[in-house]
Design a protein around this motif. Structure first.
Motif, PDB file in Angstrom:
ATOM      1  N   PRO A   1       0.790  -1.228   0.000  1.00 47.99           N
ATOM      2  CA  PRO A   1       0.000   0.000   0.000  1.00 47.99           C
ATOM      3  C   PRO A   1       0.830   1.289   0.000  1.00 47.99           C
ATOM      4  N   ALA A   2       0.240   2.319  -0.555  1.00 45.48           N
ATOM      5  CA  ALA A   2       0.876   3.636  -0.615  1.00 45.48           C
ATOM      6  C   ALA A   2       1.111   4.205   0.783  1.00 45.48           C
ATOM      7  N   ALA A   3       0.198   3.956   1.708  1.00 42.31           N
ATOM      8  CA  ALA A   3       0.363   4.477   3.073  1.00 42.31           C
ATOM      9  C   ALA A   3       1.623   3.910   3.723  1.00 42.31           C
ATOM     10  N   LEU A   4       1.936   2.664   3.426  1.00 45.42           N
ATOM     11  CA  LEU A   4       3.156   2.053   3.962  1.00 45.42           C
ATOM     12  C   LEU A   4       4.392   2.688   3.329  1.00 45.42           C
ATOM     13  N   LYS A   5       4.349   2.921   2.033  1.00 46.21           N
ATOM     14  CA  LYS A   5       5.462   3.573   1.337  1.00 46.21           C
ATOM     15  C   LYS A   5       5.717   4.966   1.911  1.00 46.21           C
ATOM     16  N   GLU A   6       4.634   5.682   2.192  1.00 49.99           N
ATOM     17  CA  GLU A   6       4.770   7.027   2.761  1.00 49.99           C
ATOM     18  C   GLU A   6       5.461   6.969   4.128  1.00 49.99           C
ATOM     19  N   LEU A   7       5.068   6.011   4.966  1.00 47.90           N
ATOM     20  CA  LEU A   7       5.708   5.866   6.280  1.00 47.90           C
ATOM     21  C   LEU A   7       7.189   5.549   6.136  1.00 47.90           C
ATOM     22  N   ILE A   8       7.495   4.578   5.309  1.00 46.90           N
ATOM     23  CA  ILE A   8       8.882   4.140   5.146  1.00 46.90           C
ATOM     24  C   ILE A   8       9.752   5.282   4.624  1.00 46.90           C
ATOM     25  N   ASP A   9       9.278   5.970   3.603  1.00 47.10           N
ATOM     26  CA  ASP A   9      10.077   7.002   2.945  1.00 47.10           C
ATOM     27  C   ASP A   9      10.212   8.293   3.745  1.00 47.10           C
ATOM     28  N   SER A  10       9.461   8.438   4.810  1.00 46.63           N
ATOM     29  CA  SER A  10       9.545   9.672   5.593  1.00 46.63           C
ATOM     30  C   SER A  10      10.790   9.727   6.475  1.00 46.63           C
ATOM     31  N   VAL A  11      11.543   8.615   6.527  1.00 42.93           N
ATOM     32  CA  VAL A  11      12.727   8.509   7.380  1.00 42.93           C
ATOM     33  C   VAL A  11      13.825   7.820   6.582  1.00 42.93           C
ATOM     34  N   TYR A  12      15.076   8.170   6.853  1.00 43.79           N
ATOM     35  CA  TYR A  12      16.169   7.486   6.167  1.00 43.79           C
ATOM     36  C   TYR A  12      17.165   6.870   7.148  1.00 43.79           C
ATOM     37  N   GLU A  13      18.037   7.650   7.720  1.00 43.75           N
ATOM     38  CA  GLU A  13      19.106   7.089   8.551  1.00 43.75           C
ATOM     39  C   GLU A  13      18.639   6.271   9.756  1.00 43.75           C
ATOM     40  N   PRO A  14      17.546   6.607  10.419  1.00 45.80           N
ATOM     41  CA  PRO A  14      17.154   5.789  11.572  1.00 45.80           C
ATOM     42  C   PRO A  14      16.852   4.316  11.242  1.00 45.80           C
ATOM     43  N   TRP A  15      16.614   3.998   9.975  1.00 44.68           N
ATOM     44  CA  TRP A  15      16.393   2.596   9.584  1.00 44.68           C
ATOM     45  C   TRP A  15      17.697   1.803   9.559  1.00 44.68           C
ATOM     46  N   HIS A  16      18.809   2.462   9.361  1.00 43.82           N
ATOM     47  CA  HIS A  16      20.079   1.797   9.088  1.00 43.82           C
ATOM     48  C   HIS A  16      20.444   0.753  10.138  1.00 43.82           C
ATOM     49  N   ALA A  17      20.902  -0.396   9.639  1.00 39.29           N
ATOM     50  CA  ALA A  17      21.453  -1.485  10.463  1.00 39.29           C
ATOM     51  C   ALA A  17      20.457  -2.010  11.494  1.00 39.29           C
ATOM     52  N   LYS A  18      19.211  -2.145  11.069  1.00 40.11           N
ATOM     53  CA  LYS A  18      18.173  -2.720  11.929  1.00 40.11           C
ATOM     54  C   LYS A  18      17.442  -3.817  11.157  1.00 40.11           C
ATOM     55  N   PRO A  19      16.964  -4.848  11.862  1.00 41.16           N
ATOM     56  CA  PRO A  19      16.293  -5.955  11.183  1.00 41.16           C
ATOM     57  C   PRO A  19      14.797  -5.702  10.979  1.00 41.16           C
ATOM     58  N   VAL A  20      14.291  -6.247   9.873  1.00 41.29           N
ATOM     59  CA  VAL A  20      12.878  -6.118   9.525  1.00 41.29           C
ATOM     60  C   VAL A  20      12.337  -7.502   9.163  1.00 41.29           C
ATOM     61  N   ALA A  21      11.234  -7.885   9.801  1.00 35.11           N
ATOM     62  CA  ALA A  21      10.526  -9.130   9.476  1.00 35.11           C
ATOM     63  C   ALA A  21       9.159  -8.751   8.906  1.00 35.11           C
ATOM     64  N   PHE A  22       8.525  -9.719   8.266  1.00 34.75           N
ATOM     65  CA  PHE A  22       7.256  -9.442   7.591  1.00 34.75           C
ATOM     66  C   PHE A  22       6.179 -10.453   7.967  1.00 34.75           C
ATOM     67  N   VAL A  23       4.979  -9.936   8.174  1.00 30.16           N
ATOM     68  CA  VAL A  23       3.763 -10.735   8.272  1.00 30.16           C
ATOM     69  C   VAL A  23       2.865 -10.183   7.182  1.00 30.16           C
ATOM     70  N   SER A  24       2.554 -11.024   6.208  1.00 27.15           N
ATOM     71  CA  SER A  24       1.784 -10.540   5.059  1.00 27.15           C
ATOM     72  C   SER A  24       0.483 -11.308   4.927  1.00 27.15           C
ATOM     73  N   TYR A  25      -0.435 -10.678   4.221  1.00 28.62           N
ATOM     74  CA  TYR A  25      -1.728 -11.314   3.983  1.00 28.62           C
ATOM     75  C   TYR A  25      -2.285 -10.829   2.662  1.00 28.62           C
ATOM     76  N   GLY A  26      -3.193 -11.610   2.129  1.00 29.38           N
ATOM     77  CA  GLY A  26      -3.806 -11.240   0.866  1.00 29.38           C
ATOM     78  C   GLY A  26      -4.605 -12.382   0.300  1.00 29.38           C
ATOM     79  N   GLY A  27      -4.742 -12.397  -1.004  1.00 21.18           N
ATOM     80  CA  GLY A  27      -5.472 -13.458  -1.690  1.00 21.18           C
ATOM     81  C   GLY A  27      -4.658 -14.735  -1.725  1.00 21.18           C
ATOM     82  N   ALA A  28      -4.609 -15.350  -2.879  1.00 20.72           N
ATOM     83  CA  ALA A  28      -3.926 -16.640  -3.013  1.00 20.72           C
ATOM     84  C   ALA A  28      -2.447 -16.580  -2.679  1.00 20.72           C
ATOM     85  N   SER A  29      -1.814 -15.444  -2.928  1.00 26.04           N
ATOM     86  CA  SER A  29      -0.371 -15.341  -2.688  1.00 26.04           C
ATOM     87  C   SER A  29      -0.027 -15.066  -1.227  1.00 26.04           C
ATOM     88  N   GLY A  30      -0.981 -14.647  -0.437  1.00 25.73           N
ATOM     89  CA  GLY A  30      -0.713 -14.345   0.964  1.00 25.73           C
ATOM     90  C   GLY A  30       0.142 -13.109   1.174  1.00 25.73           C
TER      91      GLY A  30
END
Length: 191
Positions: free
Chosen positions: A85-114
């Motif tokens: 979603p665009a709202a997620l892109k907006e959140l992510i792109d509003s910050v740069y350096e504070p993301w550096h060297a940190k881990p990210v995991a994902f929980v996803s959902y949707g149709g057949a692909s999940g």
């Protein structure tokens, strides 16, 4: 006793009537007894509604502080039209350096692909932000058929092992990278 790490759960959708609340609530319930992490929430809906209510809040400053305080992230994302979603892109792109060297995991959902196509795109974005994305995650194909009306999984035992694996690896990365950032700040490596 080891100091708790801060884990930010990021809601990926801002749609009205979103299913993200169901999936994120399940995740938060599962993680609420954690002796490793203290949880914080980053939700685009809360951020948007707070803009008009609290005049003192600056969305970019708020987001920068939340990302800077977190030691690790779990992004709960739907897949909309083969993407995230665009709202997620907006959140992510509003910050740069504070993301550096940190881990990210994902929980996803949707149709057949999940939601796995959204996650693959997010891996590219987070790679550009110098994060470490985990291979292990949770995907909910046809997510709406996995939960009852109260938001409980019909078969909770099926997801405990993958969730524990993801959390064990996220914990390892969070501790390792936090220690490394303390030893040598990431922005000093190529300076």
């Amino acid at each position: 006793m080891t100091e708790k790490l801060t884990l930010a759960v990021i809601y990926g959708s801002a749609r009205q009537g979103r299913f993200c609340d169901t999936v994120a609530s399940w995740l938060i319930r599962e993680l609420s007894a954690s002796s490793v992490f203290s949880l914080t929430i980053i939700d685009p809906v809360r951020l948007r509604t707070s803009r008009g209510v609290e005049k003192a809040i600056d969305p970019a400053e708020w987001m920068e502080r939340k990302v800077a305080e977190a030691d690790a992230f779990i992004v709960v994302t739907p897949e909309y039209n083969h993407g995230y979603p665009a709202a997620l892109k907006e959140l992510i792109d509003s910050v740069y350096e504070p993301w550096h060297a940190k881990p990210v995991a994902f929980v996803s959902y949707g149709g057949a692909s999940g939601g796995i196509r959204a996650v693959e795109q997010l891996r590219q974005v987070f790679g550009e932000l110098h994060t470490v994305t985990l291979r292990d995650g949770i995907a909910f194909p046809k997510a709406w058929s996995k939960f009852d009306a109260a938001g409980n999984l019909y078969k909770p035992d099926e997801l405990r092992a993958p969730l524990f694996l993801m959390m064990d690896r996220l914990t390892w990365w969070a501790r390792t990278l936090k220690s490394a950032r303390k030893t040598t700040p990431y922005n000093e490596i190529a300076a």
